[in-house]
Design a protein around this motif. Structure first.
Motif, PDB file in Angstrom:
ATOM      1  N   GLN A 152      -4.199  34.614  -3.015  1.00 24.80           N
ATOM      2  CA  GLN A 152      -4.408  33.649  -1.930  1.00 24.80           C
ATOM      3  C   GLN A 152      -5.595  34.026  -1.049  1.00 24.80           C
ATOM      4  N   MET A 153      -5.707  35.316  -0.781  1.00 24.70           N
ATOM      5  CA  MET A 153      -6.780  35.819   0.068  1.00 24.70           C
ATOM      6  C   MET A 153      -8.119  35.854  -0.658  1.00 24.70           C
ATOM      7  N   GLY A 154      -8.101  35.512  -1.922  1.00 24.02           N
ATOM      8  CA  GLY A 154      -9.350  35.473  -2.677  1.00 24.02           C
ATOM      9  C   GLY A 154      -9.843  36.829  -3.142  1.00 24.02           C
ATOM     10  N   LEU A 155      -8.990  37.832  -3.155  1.00 22.95           N
ATOM     11  CA  LEU A 155      -9.423  39.144  -3.649  1.00 22.95           C
ATOM     12  C   LEU A 155      -9.407  39.174  -5.163  1.00 22.95           C
ATOM     13  N   ILE A 156      -8.454  38.493  -5.741  1.00 27.06           N
ATOM     14  CA  ILE A 156      -8.432  38.381  -7.194  1.00 27.06           C
ATOM     15  C   ILE A 156      -8.462  36.901  -7.563  1.00 27.06           C
ATOM     16  N   ALA A 157      -9.131  36.605  -8.676  1.00 27.67           N
ATOM     17  CA  ALA A 157      -9.231  35.211  -9.105  1.00 27.67           C
ATOM     18  C   ALA A 157      -7.876  34.739  -9.615  1.00 27.67           C
ATOM     19  N   ALA A 158      -7.640  33.452  -9.501  1.00 32.49           N
ATOM     20  CA  ALA A 158      -6.424  32.875 -10.073  1.00 32.49           C
ATOM     21  C   ALA A 158      -6.479  33.108 -11.579  1.00 32.49           C
ATOM     22  N   PRO A 159      -5.478  33.746 -12.143  1.00 30.39           N
ATOM     23  CA  PRO A 159      -5.507  34.089 -13.564  1.00 30.39           C
ATOM     24  C   PRO A 159      -5.112  32.891 -14.418  1.00 30.39           C
ATOM     25  N   GLU A 160      -5.273  33.048 -15.714  1.00 31.97           N
ATOM     26  CA  GLU A 160      -4.763  32.027 -16.627  1.00 31.97           C
ATOM     27  C   GLU A 160      -3.266  31.866 -16.421  1.00 31.97           C
ATOM     28  N   ARG A 161      -2.743  30.780 -16.984  1.00 31.32           N
ATOM     29  CA  ARG A 161      -1.303  30.556 -16.876  1.00 31.32           C
ATOM     30  C   ARG A 161      -0.702  30.346 -18.264  1.00 31.32           C
ATOM     31  N   SER A 162       0.560  30.669 -18.399  1.00 36.99           N
ATOM     32  CA  SER A 162       1.291  30.365 -19.630  1.00 36.99           C
ATOM     33  C   SER A 162       1.565  28.862 -19.654  1.00 36.99           C
TER      34      SER A 162
END
Lengths: 136, 136
Positions: free
Chosen positions: A23-33
Motif C-alpha cells: 500500500q505504501m508503495g515500497l513493493i510493487a503489487a505482485p502477480e495474482r493467482s
DNA sequence: CTTGAACCTATAGCCGCTAGAGAGATTATA
DNA sequence: TATAATCTCTCTAGCGGCTATAGGTTCAAG
C-alpha cells in the motif's frame, strides 16, 4: 512463485505488514493467482529482505523508498546513500546519549531502599526535577 | 489561579497535551472561569510537573497513573514504585544495547568510500543481511 | 467433494501527542 | 467604552508503522 504466507516465513515480515508495504508503495503489487491471491517471485523476496533489513537499522519508510530507488541504479553516485546512513547514525547516537542519561537517573532512584512512599526516592524525584543529577 | 497558557509555560507541557492528559484522566478537570476557561491551582502545577518528569524518564501514561496513585498514599509500601522503575531501567538498558549494535553496523557501512551504488557498502549490506557483523 | 488452513478486502485501533477549524473569552490599549 | 489582539474553547482528523478484527473467498490435502 510463493504465497504471501511463504514470503512472510522466509523474510520474517508479518503478513499484514507486507500488505501495508504494498500500500505504501515500497513493493510493487505482485502477480495474482486465478483466485486473486498474491504470488511472489524471488525478486519480491529480495526486495522485501532489503526493506526488512533497512527497518531493522531504523530507516523510515520514506528513507527506504529512497534507498530502494538508489539500489535500482548501480551507476549512480552513492553520496545520497551515505548521507542517509550518516544521518541515521547521528540519530542513533543522539538516542543512545539520551537513554544513557535516563539510565543514570533510573539507577539512582532505583537505589533507594526506603520502605514506604513517603521516603521513596522514586516518587520524590518524579515530583521534583531539581533532585535530578542530569538533564533530560 | 492560572490559565492553561500559564500552566503550559511554567511546566513546559504544550496546551493540547495538557488537555489530552485531562482526557486521559491523569489530571482532574480543573475549575473554570465564568467564561468556561480552565483555571489551575498550585496543586495542578505540581501534578503536571510530576507527569512531565515521569514522561521524560519514559514512563507510559499507564505507569504514570499508577505512580500518581502511589504518590497520593505516602504510608503505602514503595515496592510497586520500585518495580516500575526497575522495569523501566531494564527497558532503557535493552534499548541502549540494541541501539549500540545499530551504531556499530551503521558506522561500518558508512565507512565505505566507493563512489557509485554498485560498490556501495550501504546498499550492499542492506540487500544482504549476511554481511552484517552483529545481530539485529 | 469436503474440510480446514490460508488468503482476500475493508475498517478500526494502538500510543502520545499535534494540527486545524471555527467560535467564544479575556486583556491591553486608544 | 470600544476595539483589537491574543487566548482559549470543543471537536475532529492526522502522524508512523504497524496490528487486529470481521466477514468473506480460495487453495491444497485426503
Amino acid at each position: 512463485m510463493f504465497s504471501i504466507g511463504e514470503l512472510s516465513k522466509r523474510t520474517g515480515v508479518k503478513i499484514p505488514t507486507i500488505r501495508y508495504y504494498e500500500q505504501m508503495g515500497l513493493i510493487a503489487a505482485p502477480e495474482r493467482s486465478e483466485g486473486n491471491q498474491r504470488r511472489y517471485s524471488k525478486d519480491g523476496l529480495k526486495r522485501l529482505s532489503f526493506i526488512r533489513h533497512s527497518r531493522q537499522l531504523g530507516f523510515s519508510i520514506d528513507d527506504i523508498r529512497g534507498l530502494l530507488e538508489l539500489s535500482q541504479h548501480p551507476e549512480k553516485p552513492c553520496r545520497d546513500a551515505h548521507n542517509m546512513a550518516a544521518r541515521r547514525l547521528e540519530d542513533v547516537q543522539a538516542r543512545i546519549a539520551k537513554l544513557k542519561r535516563l539510565e543514570h537517573e533510573l539507577k539512582r532512584i532505583s537505589g533507594c531502599d526506603a520502605d514506604n512512599i513517603a521516603d521513596c526516592a522514586v516518587i520524590e524525584t518524579l515530583a521534583d526535577h531539581g533532585l535530578c543529577e542530569t538533564d533530560h
